[in-house]
Scaffold this active site. Structure first.
Site, short mmCIF file in Angstrom:
data_model
loop_
_atom_site.label_atom_id
_atom_site.label_comp_id
_atom_site.label_asym_id
_atom_site.label_seq_id
_atom_site.Cartn_x
_atom_site.Cartn_y
_atom_site.Cartn_z
N GLU A 1 24.01 42.84 47.33
CA GLU A 1 22.85 43.66 47.00
C GLU A 1 22.40 44.42 48.24
OE1 GLU A 1 18.51 44.49 46.96
OE2 GLU A 1 19.52 42.92 48.13
N SER A 2 21.99 45.67 48.05
CA SER A 2 21.48 46.50 49.14
C SER A 2 22.56 46.69 50.21
CB SER A 2 20.20 45.88 49.71
OG SER A 2 19.54 46.77 50.58
N ALA A 3 22.28 46.31 51.46
CA ALA A 3 23.32 46.40 52.49
C ALA A 3 24.54 45.58 52.09
CB ALA A 3 22.78 45.92 53.83
N GLU B 1 25.01 45.79 43.64
CA GLU B 1 23.64 46.01 43.20
C GLU B 1 22.90 46.82 44.27
OE1 GLU B 1 21.82 42.23 42.23
OE2 GLU B 1 23.72 41.47 41.43
N HIS C 1 13.47 48.70 44.74
CA HIS C 1 14.59 48.03 45.37
C HIS C 1 14.39 46.51 45.36
CE1 HIS C 1 18.12 48.18 47.92
NE2 HIS C 1 17.55 47.44 48.84
#
Length: 540
Positions: free
Chosen positions: A226-228, A254, A462
């Site tokens: 997820e994210s980074a 994600e 986010h």
């Protein structure tokens, strides 16, 4: 001898193992814990400690384990960068501060450079010959914070058992900020760029070598983030010419994919700053000098650099860039060149990705200030006419901005919802769609949009999909089926269609009586097409 030193801190008396689950790794006995549903083996070193002469070096594998490894508590987390929260005006909804505060607070686990460890969580009683598939989690945090202690994964394993599709959950730590993502000429010439991504790759090699001892099938690894961490999944897919080396067979992303970054030399000022702040400017070999200074000196220096919640927002000095080795070109360029692993993948985003990252720019209140911000922070070579066209596509009208579908509400400044819409598309939505447009005719791909668990004032911002996927919700079920069969379908939920450029369909996780809907991925098409045009022409 280094690998022996790594394990000394993990030695415990054998008497502690009574009744606890154990696994044999080489000549070592690994002692975990069990709650009768799952067994957890936490903090197992997967590489030598990157300290001393191994600081700012490629991760070095542990050649052989011996002794007794205490895997009953989380291992050290990597040194975290301090994230200063943006000032939230008192008239904004209190839910905003309540949301972002815990997000940037590290868990109560020791921080150390000696942090390259991995967690393995299995169904209790799993035998070494079980050949279970593996969900390999890569955490997010802007490459500045994050740890495998944040989301342990037991609920995911529990749910996989409940639906009769058991999986093994693994999660690795990787170096962050100045310890893991330092850039610039000296780093590039030494071939040491994007060390945090190299740590992840080494952890995946560890999985190949050792997961069978825990009952896992090394041929059935799905990398998931997820994210980074989601961007990292894509980076693992595009490195090495798209050759997975057999390390994974699928990807689940994600909120993150092909970053609009490219030139490693852009990171030189940050390297020079870290060198200066640590007293290494006069050294003939600044890298050697950085390996000798106290870790606290490097930490203090990196804490003075921008974060993803700073005014610069998503344009931080710690995002991966093309280093010539791991990333031979910018992520988007590698996708265009076809340097992508030919594996099934899922990539999705939240509806209001950009609201979180626009809280630090509430001082921007006019169209002129918004134009100046976009030009200076993202597109310095763009003409005034180009910036104006971008603003036309992301109008100041609050009803067109993010959080979407909220009319004139939550227009904290005249430009907030406009910038939030742009920033969410620039890093998350447009890049997701770009990846799908490039690859969905070549390999099986699916996509989703999360509109649930909204935060007042920020919408489905986010990270808002995480309570679902880590909480045993319907996204957990889709993930577990995907890890098992490479197809998220097969349960009682609505059929999740494959994505094709000719039929760009998303699975939307929505609130209300119909919690899952299939929708067309055509929203803000003109705006996102232009954003991609700009990002390809002028990557960060």
């Amino acid at each position: 001898m280094q690998h022996t030193l790594v394990l000394l801190a993990c030695l415990v008396p054998l008497a502690h193992a009574a009744g606890a689950p154990t696994v044999r790794l080489d000549d070592a006995t690994v002692i975990g814990t069990s709650d009768s549903v799952t067994s957890s083996f936490l903090g197992i070193p997967f590489a030598q400690a990157p300290i001393g002469k191994l600081r700012l070096q490629l991760p070095q594998p542990i050649t052989r384990y011996s002794g007794v490894i205490n895997a009953t508590t989380f291992g050290n987390q990597c040194i975290q960068q301090t994230i200063n929260l943006p000032t939230i005006p008192p008239d904004l909804p209190p839910e905003i501060s309540q949301f972002i505060g815990p997000m940037t607070t590290p868990p109560d686990v020791p921080q150390s450079e000696d942090c390259l460890n991995i967690n393995v969580i299995v169904p209790a009683g799993t035998r070494p010959d079980a050949k279970l598939p593996i969900a390999a989690w890569i955490y997010g945090g802007g490459y500045q914070i994050g740890s495998n202690a944040v989301r342990p994964g037991a609920v995911v394993v529990n749910r996989s058992i409940e639906i009769g599709l058991p999986v093994i959950f693994v999660s690795m730590n990787y170096r962050l900020s100045a310890f893991g993502f330092l850039g610039g000429r000296e780093i590039q010439e030494a071939g040491l760029g994007n060390l945090g991504l190299r740590d992840q790759r080494e952890a995946l090699r560890w999985v190949q070598k050792h997961i069978a001892a825990f009952g896992g099938d090394p041929t059935k690894v799905t990398i998931w983030g997820e994210s980074a961490g989601s961007q990292a999944v894509l980076f693992q897919m595009i490195t090495n010419g798209g050759n997975t080396e057999g390390l994974f067979r699928a990807g689940w992303m994600e909120s993150g994919s092909a970053l609009p970054t490219r030139d490693f030399s852009k990171l030189q000022p940050t390297f020079d700053f870290i060198v200066s702040e640590t007293g290494c400017s006069s050294s003939r070999d600044p890298l050697a000098c950085l390996r000798e200074v106290p870790a606290e000196a490097i930490t203090a220096a990196m804490d003075k650099t921008p974060t993803f919640l700073s005014f610069q927002s998503l344009n931080t000095p710690w995002m991966p860039h093309a280093d010539g080795v791991f990333l031979k070109d910018g992520p988007q360029q590698l996708v265009l060149k076809g340097s992508v692993a030919d594996i099934p993948f899922v990539v999705g985003s939240c509806e209001d990705e950009g609201t979180l990252f626009s809280l630090a720019s509430l001082n921007i209140t006019t169209a002129q200030e918004a134009a100046a911000y976009l030009k200076s922070n993202y597109f310095p070579s763009a003409s005034d006419a180009t910036i104006q066209h971008l603003l036309d596509l992301y109008p100041a009208n609050p009803a067109a901005g993010s959080p979407f579908g909220t009319g004139d509400a939550f227009a904290f400044t005249p430009e907030f919802k406009r910038l939030a819409a742009f920033q969410g598309d620039f890093i998350f939505q447009a890049t997701r769609r770009f990846l799908l447009d490039q690859r969905a005719n070549t390999q099986v791909a699916r996509s989703f949009l999360n509109e649930r668990d909204k935060i007042t004032g920020l919408g489905a911002t986010h990270t808002t999909e995480l309570p679902n996927v880590f909480g045993g919700g319907d996204m957990t079920d889709f993930l577990v089926r995907f890890v098992n069969t490479l197809d998220p379908n097969g349960g009682p939920q609505i059929k999740w269609p494959a994505y094709t450029p000719g039929s760009p369909q998303l699975l939307a996780f929505v609130e209300g009586d119909t919690p899952l809907q299939v929708i067309q991925d055509t929203f803000r098409k003109e705006a996102m097409d232009f954003v991609m045009q700009l990002s390809l022409a002028e990557p960060l």
